[in-house]
Structure formats: C-alpha cells, structure tokens
Design a protein around this motif. Sequence first.
Motif, PDB file in Angstrom:
ATOM      1  N   GLU A  74       6.765  -0.299  47.486  1.00  0.00           N
ATOM      2  CA  GLU A  74       5.687  -1.171  47.803  1.00  0.00           C
ATOM      3  C   GLU A  74       6.042  -2.593  48.080  1.00  0.00           C
ATOM      4  O   GLU A  74       7.017  -3.112  48.022  1.00  0.00           O
ATOM      5  CB  GLU A  74       4.781  -1.345  46.508  1.00  0.00           C
ATOM      6  N   GLY A  75       4.875  -3.512  48.365  1.00  0.00           N
ATOM      7  CA  GLY A  75       5.075  -4.896  48.512  1.00  0.00           C
ATOM      8  C   GLY A  75       5.158  -5.435  49.916  1.00  0.00           C
ATOM      9  O   GLY A  75       5.824  -6.415  50.303  1.00  0.00           O
ATOM     10  N   ASP A  76       4.807  -4.459  50.960  1.00  0.00           N
ATOM     11  CA  ASP A  76       4.934  -5.000  52.102  1.00  0.00           C
ATOM     12  C   ASP A  76       3.968  -6.126  52.277  1.00  0.00           C
ATOM     13  O   ASP A  76       3.802  -6.890  53.410  1.00  0.00           O
ATOM     14  CB  ASP A  76       4.427  -3.679  53.199  1.00  0.00           C
ATOM     15  N   ASP A  77       2.897  -6.174  51.414  1.00  0.00           N
ATOM     16  CA  ASP A  77       1.768  -7.193  51.837  1.00  0.00           C
ATOM     17  C   ASP A  77       2.003  -8.503  50.733  1.00  0.00           C
ATOM     18  O   ASP A  77       2.413  -9.387  50.794  1.00  0.00           O
ATOM     19  CB  ASP A  77       0.370  -6.712  51.696  1.00  0.00           C
ATOM     20  N   ASP A  78       1.881  -7.953  49.215  1.00  0.00           N
ATOM     21  CA  ASP A  78       1.920  -8.992  48.425  1.00  0.00           C
ATOM     22  C   ASP A  78       3.406  -9.675  47.856  1.00  0.00           C
ATOM     23  O   ASP A  78       3.396 -10.876  48.035  1.00  0.00           O
ATOM     24  CB  ASP A  78       1.660  -8.448  46.807  1.00  0.00           C
ATOM     25  N   LEU A  79       4.258  -8.927  48.209  1.00  0.00           N
ATOM     26  CA  LEU A  79       5.757  -9.438  47.970  1.00  0.00           C
ATOM     27  C   LEU A  79       5.937 -10.247  49.106  1.00  0.00           C
ATOM     28  O   LEU A  79       6.853 -11.318  49.082  1.00  0.00           O
ATOM     29  CB  LEU A  79       6.902  -8.362  47.600  1.00  0.00           C
ATOM     30  N   PHE A  80       5.732  -9.875  50.375  1.00  0.00           N
ATOM     31  CA  PHE A  80       5.684 -10.891  51.452  1.00  0.00           C
ATOM     32  C   PHE A  80       5.398 -12.089  51.390  1.00  0.00           C
ATOM     33  O   PHE A  80       5.853 -13.296  51.803  1.00  0.00           O
ATOM     34  CB  PHE A  80       5.688  -9.819  52.792  1.00  0.00           C
ATOM     35  N   VAL A  81       3.878 -12.074  51.166  1.00  0.00           N
ATOM     36  CA  VAL A  81       3.089 -13.307  50.936  1.00  0.00           C
ATOM     37  C   VAL A  81       3.871 -14.248  49.823  1.00  0.00           C
ATOM     38  O   VAL A  81       3.813 -15.354  49.962  1.00  0.00           O
ATOM     39  CB  VAL A  81       1.773 -12.962  50.750  1.00  0.00           C
ATOM     40  N   SER A  82       4.170 -13.570  48.622  1.00  0.00           N
ATOM     41  CA  SER A  82       4.789 -14.314  47.490  1.00  0.00           C
ATOM     42  C   SER A  82       6.174 -14.988  48.296  1.00  0.00           C
ATOM     43  O   SER A  82       6.471 -16.048  47.662  1.00  0.00           O
ATOM     44  CB  SER A  82       5.089 -13.369  46.410  1.00  0.00           C
ATOM     45  N   GLN A  83       6.695 -14.382  49.014  1.00  0.00           N
ATOM     46  CA  GLN A  83       7.920 -15.040  49.533  1.00  0.00           C
ATOM     47  C   GLN A  83       7.802 -16.314  50.506  1.00  0.00           C
ATOM     48  O   GLN A  83       8.599 -17.044  50.419  1.00  0.00           O
ATOM     49  CB  GLN A  83       8.831 -13.900  50.263  1.00  0.00           C
TER      50      GLN A  83
ATOM     51  N   ALA B 119      -6.826   9.228  42.388  1.00  0.00           N
ATOM     52  CA  ALA B 119      -6.182   8.675  43.326  1.00  0.00           C
ATOM     53  C   ALA B 119      -6.322   7.125  43.173  1.00  0.00           C
ATOM     54  O   ALA B 119      -5.417   6.150  43.644  1.00  0.00           O
ATOM     55  CB  ALA B 119      -6.844   8.981  44.599  1.00  0.00           C
ATOM     56  N   TRP B 120      -7.264   6.695  42.557  1.00  0.00           N
ATOM     57  CA  TRP B 120      -7.643   5.021  42.551  1.00  0.00           C
ATOM     58  C   TRP B 120      -6.327   4.758  41.357  1.00  0.00           C
ATOM     59  O   TRP B 120      -5.787   3.749  41.790  1.00  0.00           O
ATOM     60  CB  TRP B 120      -8.698   4.693  41.957  1.00  0.00           C
ATOM     61  N   VAL B 121      -6.023   5.514  40.444  1.00  0.00           N
ATOM     62  CA  VAL B 121      -5.185   4.967  39.268  1.00  0.00           C
ATOM     63  C   VAL B 121      -3.780   5.088  40.048  1.00  0.00           C
ATOM     64  O   VAL B 121      -3.005   4.214  39.775  1.00  0.00           O
ATOM     65  CB  VAL B 121      -5.188   6.284  38.210  1.00  0.00           C
ATOM     66  N   ARG B 122      -3.425   6.078  41.022  1.00  0.00           N
ATOM     67  CA  ARG B 122      -2.147   5.893  41.493  1.00  0.00           C
ATOM     68  C   ARG B 122      -2.085   4.696  42.631  1.00  0.00           C
ATOM     69  O   ARG B 122      -0.797   4.144  42.441  1.00  0.00           O
ATOM     70  CB  ARG B 122      -2.042   7.264  42.309  1.00  0.00           C
ATOM     71  N   GLN B 123      -3.037   4.358  43.102  1.00  0.00           N
ATOM     72  CA  GLN B 123      -2.851   3.311  43.815  1.00  0.00           C
ATOM     73  C   GLN B 123      -2.745   1.973  42.913  1.00  0.00           C
ATOM     74  O   GLN B 123      -1.922   0.956  43.294  1.00  0.00           O
ATOM     75  CB  GLN B 123      -4.348   2.850  44.560  1.00  0.00           C
ATOM     76  N   GLN B 124      -3.482   1.802  41.726  1.00  0.00           N
ATOM     77  CA  GLN B 124      -3.126   0.713  40.885  1.00  0.00           C
ATOM     78  C   GLN B 124      -1.890   0.669  40.449  1.00  0.00           C
ATOM     79  O   GLN B 124      -1.138  -0.257  40.462  1.00  0.00           O
ATOM     80  CB  GLN B 124      -4.095   0.657  39.825  1.00  0.00           C
ATOM     81  N   ARG B 125      -1.168   1.851  40.081  1.00  0.00           N
ATOM     82  CA  ARG B 125       0.135   1.757  39.644  1.00  0.00           C
ATOM     83  C   ARG B 125       1.085   1.390  40.671  1.00  0.00           C
ATOM     84  O   ARG B 125       2.151   0.608  40.418  1.00  0.00           O
ATOM     85  CB  ARG B 125       0.577   3.171  39.271  1.00  0.00           C
ATOM     86  N   TRP B 126       0.928   1.683  41.795  1.00  0.00           N
ATOM     87  CA  TRP B 126       1.897   1.253  42.882  1.00  0.00           C
ATOM     88  C   TRP B 126       1.655  -0.284  43.074  1.00  0.00           C
ATOM     89  O   TRP B 126       2.704  -1.061  43.167  1.00  0.00           O
ATOM     90  CB  TRP B 126       1.208   1.868  44.444  1.00  0.00           C
ATOM     91  N   ARG B 127       0.360  -0.800  42.962  1.00  0.00           N
ATOM     92  CA  ARG B 127       0.404  -2.165  43.114  1.00  0.00           C
ATOM     93  C   ARG B 127       0.876  -3.023  41.834  1.00  0.00           C
ATOM     94  O   ARG B 127       1.472  -4.115  42.029  1.00  0.00           O
ATOM     95  CB  ARG B 127      -1.093  -2.558  43.135  1.00  0.00           C
ATOM     96  N   TYR B 128       0.651  -2.467  40.665  1.00  0.00           N
ATOM     97  CA  TYR B 128       1.232  -3.141  39.381  1.00  0.00           C
ATOM     98  C   TYR B 128       2.804  -3.010  39.403  1.00  0.00           C
ATOM     99  O   TYR B 128       3.593  -3.561  38.684  1.00  0.00           O
ATOM    100  CB  TYR B 128       0.727  -2.512  38.176  1.00  0.00           C
ATOM    101  N   SER B 129       3.322  -2.214  40.181  1.00  0.00           N
ATOM    102  CA  SER B 129       4.935  -1.993  40.301  1.00  0.00           C
ATOM    103  C   SER B 129       5.626  -3.072  40.773  1.00  0.00           C
ATOM    104  O   SER B 129       6.789  -3.200  40.450  1.00  0.00           O
ATOM    105  CB  SER B 129       5.367  -0.705  41.019  1.00  0.00           C
ATOM    106  N   THR B 130       4.864  -3.884  41.597  1.00  0.00           N
ATOM    107  CA  THR B 130       5.753  -5.119  42.093  1.00  0.00           C
ATOM    108  C   THR B 130       5.404  -6.225  41.426  1.00  0.00           C
ATOM    109  O   THR B 130       5.906  -7.512  41.636  1.00  0.00           O
ATOM    110  CB  THR B 130       4.943  -5.270  43.712  1.00  0.00           C
ATOM    111  N   LEU B 131       4.865  -6.446  40.238  1.00  0.00           N
ATOM    112  CA  LEU B 131       4.408  -7.386  39.322  1.00  0.00           C
ATOM    113  C   LEU B 131       5.627  -8.452  38.913  1.00  0.00           C
ATOM    114  O   LEU B 131       5.846  -9.454  39.087  1.00  0.00           O
ATOM    115  CB  LEU B 131       3.501  -7.135  38.251  1.00  0.00           C
ATOM    116  N   LYS B 132       6.623  -7.552  38.456  1.00  0.00           N
ATOM    117  CA  LYS B 132       8.098  -7.987  38.190  1.00  0.00           C
ATOM    118  C   LYS B 132       8.524  -8.893  39.200  1.00  0.00           C
ATOM    119  O   LYS B 132       9.521  -9.697  38.675  1.00  0.00           O
ATOM    120  CB  LYS B 132       8.876  -6.915  37.449  1.00  0.00           C
TER     121      LYS B 132
END
Length: 384
Positions: free
Chosen positions: A235-244, A271-284
């Motif tokens: 994950e992180g092709d959007d949020d982590l790149f923006v953060s960078q 399916a929605w819960v899985r999406q949220q887990r993927w998104r939250y996995s980049t928080l750290k």
Amino acid sequence: MSITFFFNRLSFYVLALFVLSLIVQLCIHWFRFSRLAFSKKHPMTKPDSDLEPVSVVVCARDVYHHLVELIPALLNQDYPEFEVVVVNDCSDDDTEEYLKDLERHEPRVKPVQLRQHLNFFNGKKYPLSLGIKSASYDLMVLTDPDCRPTSDKWLRSVMGCYSQNTEMVLGYAPTENTGSFLNLLVRFNAVQRALMYLSAALAGHPYMGIGKNLSYRQQLFFRAKGFTSHYGIPEGDDDLFVSQVANKRNTAVHLDPDNTVVCDSPSSFGAWVRQQRWRYSTLKMHRKGPRAFAAMHYWSQLLFYASFIALWFLPPAFLLAGDIPYAAYYFPVLGVLFLFRYISQMFIYRGTCRRLGERGLLPGLLLWDFLFAFLTPLLRISRK
C-alpha cells in the motif's frame, strides 16, 4: 468512608476526561476542520491556450466491466490535449483485447501491457510506476477503474488548480449514493478522512491523498525517485507518496463536487473492512505530526462518548447524598455540553458535505459519529 472517597475520586477523573476530550474536539473542529467546511469555491477556469497537455493514468486488473464505462467517459472530456494511459496488470479477462481494439481506433489511448506477474512486487506500485514512466506529458491525473467522471469538465477543473509553483493537486472522490446502511457508513467514513487530509492541506500541512482523484507532475515523481522509499509494502502509492513530496508551496486542493469522479460502493462490509485495514497499514510511515493529530482526534472522540456514558452511571458522590443544591443541575449540564459539541459538529459537517457534494449524511450524524468513535480504534488495531 473509603468507598465514598474512591467513588468520588473516580467520578472526578471521568468528569475531567469528559471536559478535556470536549475541549480537544471543539478545538479540532473549529480550528482545523472548519478550513474545509467553510472554504470558498473559486471557479478556476483557464483559456485553452494556458492548459498544459495531460496524461490520465489508470491501472487495471480483471476489471474489463469497469473499463468499458470509464475509458469512454475519459475520452469524452472537454480538454484540448490529453491521453489515457491504461496499465493492464496481467488481467485474465477481456481487458487486453479491449485495449488493443481501442488503440487501433483511438490515438489518445496508450495501453501498457503486463503479461507476467512479478512476485517480488506487491500491490499497485509497480504497474503504476510503469504507467507514469510511459506518460507522454508532464502533468498527470490518476484515477481507478471503478471511478467515473461526473462531468466532461473534470480535467479542466483539476488543471485549473495548478499555478506557477503547484506540482500536486489533492482531490476528493465521493462514493456513489445507493442509500443502503453500508453505503452510508462508507460515505461518512470518506467524509471523516477528507476532513483530516484536506483540512490539513488547506492549513498548509498536506500529508496524504487518494489515488482515485490525484494529480501531480511527472518530474516530481522522478525527482522523488518514485515509490523507492516504501516499495517494501503493497500500500501507500497515494498517501505515502504525498506524505513524502507534498508541502505548503507545491500542493493545491481540488474542491468541485460538480466536476469530480464518483466511485463504486464496496460490495460487502467485509470488503470495506479489508480496504480500511490496507489504508491503516501505512499509518506508521506517515510523518509524526499528522500521526499525532490523528491520534488526538480519534482518542478524544472515543473518550468523549465513553466518559459521557460513564458519567450517567457513575455520578459524583455529592449527587448521591442529595444535600447540595447544585446536584439538580448535574445531568442538565452534561446534556448541554453534549448538545454543544453536537451543534458545533453539525455546522462543520454541513459545510463539509456541501463542499464535497455529499447528501443524506447529516440526519444520521450522531449515529455515524458514535459508531466510528468505537469502530475506528478497532480498525486501527486490527491492521496489525
């Protein structure tokens, strides 16, 4: 005596948590979230001569049924010069044949075919990198196959956000309104996330975006060496790149509910819960400041509701004794404080929903906010 003292001390601590969480919530809503709720819409129109060519980049895997709707809508955009780069990521359906046929008849479509899975690369980053490198133009707009433009002015609207120093534009992509309980849950969660990252960007502290409606320059991608710093996670092709790469000077916000992209609603709660887990996995991997702010918001939201409920079952000792005149005002004061936060929140969410084009969420605001006060910490923990 010891029981009374312990009970009184415990109730005092709970009351202190309630007041503290209330103050934190009010400050977050009025000093941060209000930037999005009360932001003004500035029509950003440019003459055709000032509009740079654009590459729209889409990654697809086994989503032929989405592409046959998305690509014609993209080709129908009222924009002087653009191309549509579609990366076919090892699809087993009719995607490859469809793109080949389009390429023969439509010069603006540029397919990028991947026919072999690379097991050492996970997620969307590798095919997206190939799509970005294959783009003919410096300005790029990213979206997903399950999205579609709401009008033929979407590209014009996004490009209107670019100025001399702008290198990135963050947008919002609403979910299609189907009216179901799950759909309302998904849409309210999207509004909550938008309040976090779009308000931060408007405050000059951009830290994330969503790949369904995101734009940046190809030069910015190359200068940052793409996704190299976080290639190890899917994950992180959007949020982590923006953060960078995003900062106050090079980032703008696209807020135009009439000219955006709308996305399909998740098919099930799982399916929605899985999406949220993927998104939250980049928080750290986000910067410390945004992580601390998000934690402060979600924990104060949880403590507000938890302490409010506890105070009704754990009143101060003087209330049980009944010999103090102010005891009669205890529960009414609690109710007024709760109502004050709710009214404040209603003002913020009303303006936010209007800016994002979301409808039908305000009648259930208290329910959704209460649910997510407890659901969000569970989702953040479950990502582990």
